[in-house]
Design a protein around this motif. Sequence first.
Motif, PDB file in Angstrom:
ATOM      1  N   ALA A   1       0.825  -1.211   0.000  1.00  0.00           N
ATOM      2  CA  ALA A   1       0.000   0.000   0.000  1.00  0.00           C
ATOM      3  C   ALA A   1       0.858   1.259   0.000  1.00  0.00           C
ATOM      4  N   ALA A   2       1.939   1.217   0.757  1.00  0.00           N
ATOM      5  CA  ALA A   2       2.789   2.407   0.874  1.00  0.00           C
ATOM      6  C   ALA A   2       3.429   2.777  -0.456  1.00  0.00           C
ATOM      7  N   GLY A   3       3.489   1.823  -1.360  1.00  0.00           N
ATOM      8  CA  GLY A   3       4.063   2.108  -2.666  1.00  0.00           C
ATOM      9  C   GLY A   3       3.126   2.831  -3.608  1.00  0.00           C
ATOM     10  N   LYS A   4       1.901   3.081  -3.178  1.00  0.00           N
ATOM     11  CA  LYS A   4       0.935   3.776  -4.021  1.00  0.00           C
ATOM     12  C   LYS A   4       0.974   5.273  -3.722  1.00  0.00           C
TER      13      LYS A   4
ATOM     14  N   GLN B   1       6.424   3.163  10.219  1.00  0.00           N
ATOM     15  CA  GLN B   1       7.597   3.643   9.485  1.00  0.00           C
ATOM     16  C   GLN B   1       7.375   3.536   7.984  1.00  0.00           C
ATOM     17  N   HIS B   2       6.783   2.411   7.542  1.00  0.00           N
ATOM     18  CA  HIS B   2       6.486   2.238   6.114  1.00  0.00           C
ATOM     19  C   HIS B   2       5.594   3.360   5.611  1.00  0.00           C
ATOM     20  N   VAL B   3       4.490   3.565   6.332  1.00  0.00           N
ATOM     21  CA  VAL B   3       3.493   4.531   5.889  1.00  0.00           C
ATOM     22  C   VAL B   3       4.030   5.957   5.988  1.00  0.00           C
ATOM     23  N   SER B   4       4.791   6.237   7.046  1.00  0.00           N
ATOM     24  CA  SER B   4       5.358   7.567   7.208  1.00  0.00           C
ATOM     25  C   SER B   4       6.292   7.913   6.060  1.00  0.00           C
ATOM     26  N   ALA B   5       7.052   6.927   5.629  1.00  0.00           N
ATOM     27  CA  ALA B   5       7.993   7.164   4.530  1.00  0.00           C
ATOM     28  C   ALA B   5       7.286   7.369   3.202  1.00  0.00           C
ATOM     29  N   SER B   6       6.011   6.910   3.118  1.00  0.00           N
ATOM     30  CA  SER B   6       5.296   6.985   1.842  1.00  0.00           C
ATOM     31  C   SER B   6       4.754   8.378   1.562  1.00  0.00           C
ATOM     32  N   GLY B   7       4.619   9.207   2.606  1.00  0.00           N
ATOM     33  CA  GLY B   7       4.131  10.561   2.357  1.00  0.00           C
ATOM     34  C   GLY B   7       2.934  10.922   3.189  1.00  0.00           C
ATOM     35  N   SER B   8       1.803  11.202   2.534  1.00  0.00           N
ATOM     36  CA  SER B   8       0.674  11.823   3.213  1.00  0.00           C
ATOM     37  C   SER B   8      -0.397  10.855   3.704  1.00  0.00           C
ATOM     38  N   ALA B   9      -0.171   9.547   3.641  1.00  0.00           N
ATOM     39  CA  ALA B   9      -1.190   8.586   4.053  1.00  0.00           C
ATOM     40  C   ALA B   9      -1.408   8.619   5.563  1.00  0.00           C
ATOM     41  N   GLU B  10      -2.638   8.354   5.981  1.00  0.00           N
ATOM     42  CA  GLU B  10      -2.985   8.271   7.394  1.00  0.00           C
ATOM     43  C   GLU B  10      -3.200   6.814   7.776  1.00  0.00           C
ATOM     44  N   LEU B  11      -2.761   6.448   8.968  1.00  0.00           N
ATOM     45  CA  LEU B  11      -2.995   5.120   9.505  1.00  0.00           C
ATOM     46  C   LEU B  11      -4.175   5.169  10.466  1.00  0.00           C
TER      47      LEU B  11
END
Length: 546
Positions: free
Chosen positions: A342-345, A368-378
């Motif tokens: 998902a983080a790659g999108k 960490q994965h999601v944070s590195a991807s940009g603006s996504a919220e968990l």
Amino acid sequence: MSAADSDPVVSLAEGLSHTKLATADSSDAEDAAASDGRLLSFADRGLKLDSAEAATEVTEALGAGEPDVAALDLSGNTIGVAAAEAIGLALARHSSSLRRLLWKDTFTGRLKTEIGPALTAMTRQLALPDSGARLTEIDLCDIAFGPNGVVGVTDLLASPACFSLRVLRMNNEGLGHQGCRLLSDALSRGIDASEAAGRPLRLREFSAGRNRLENAGVDMLAGPLSRMASLRKLELYQDGIGIHGPEGAQQLAAIVAANPHLRCLNLSDNSIKPDGARLLADALRKLPKLTELNLADCLLLSDGAQAIADALDEAQCPSLRSLIISGNEINRDAALAVAAAAAGKPSLRLLDLNANAIGPEGIELIRQHVSASGSAELASFSDDEGEDDGEEGDEDDEEAEEEGGDGGDRGAEEDEVKAATAGLSIGGGGAGNRSLFDNVPELGLSGCSLFGGGSASSKPAAAAGSGGGVVAFSFKAAASVTPAAEKPAGSDVGQPLLRPGRLSAGGGRSDGESSAAASLVDRLLTSPATFKLGEDGLASLGPEPG
């Protein structure tokens, strides 16, 4: 400040739910026409329209001015048959301009036998071959009309008025198999007639969640939905699909694969399971424009989640914005695979992996994965049920030390005890009882019974001295209870209610087997755990209250 203002995840979810998807096909002109004209709304007025006279406000509004009403919103009112007849006649005046019927939750308090005739009355004129109506949206959610009610719109759905239909929402209708058969037949008849007329019916949005479709229902819908091959949004949530076998998930995958333009897919709260997830994963590879995917509470398990992750990782769906795979008993490794995919999108805005078994360490890696991807919220992990491997290992080591041996020795001992205790009776009752221990397999007492009850008993007898019912107890506490019947004459001193000596070695068990069972009971008598005793057996309540 509203909840949406203070919680970015809520705000994002609300924003996604109102996002209109851009399209580019020959029906854009019809959609533009649907926005022209007048919206006549009586929404959420709580009107109770039992007669033609009671419906005067609605019929007079339809009779006034130019015949240019494009949408009639009657949501949140309740309409009887007589009132529906009057509204239907008045609505016919606007057939050529009418595009949207917004009628969700319109029959509160009505008998199901009223709803079908009322819907027929309101749509009869529109369903005529020469009515000139070109509907684009019908919303009948939350009516719960069942099979008796859906017959009120089947003629309309199969008529020329719906050749132009783009949105059909029928959530929470209680269709069941029979209602789904009627709906599927109407859609199929509409497709046949529309194609013959050179105006093929091509739905973009179909919603039929909470309808008890099950496998049979989705099998019926697979024909028309796959045949149209035009869906942008599909919602079949909480429909019991897959609970009677894998065929339901197979049909879901077939529908998805046949609709390559899908943007939004909500199949949450069905029994897709790992095998179904693999089929669905293959279908997802054919959805390059997917923006929202909701597979919450689908029993995917780790293998199923890994299959979905692999598909998303391989698929070219850069527009994916929302991914919800909560409540699927997913372990850390599978959850990390989902997060990485998902983080790659680049368009990802929301990822929900709550209520799985990820553990603190895995959650941190996902962050960490999601944070590195940009603006996504968990989404929150407040209901995660996982523990880190290291923590579990430490606890196992401590338990092994307390038992006086390493984990391997203790495991072998417990295997022997489980074999020895199968079918035993604790406190009398004989073998063959329904085990009271089935709900707490970790005790290793599968097949045992407690406090007697007889070999034909279907529920436990109450403990002596308990006043007729045991609500909650611990084995440790039970060991100090003395049945009055066992007190020696003239003495207040007796024997504990639970003790190894009260094991019955029924079924020809040897002294050695009974001794093995007794050794486990010895351990139970020192356990601080508290249990509930009820008709369905024992259920753990946690540590004994202080």
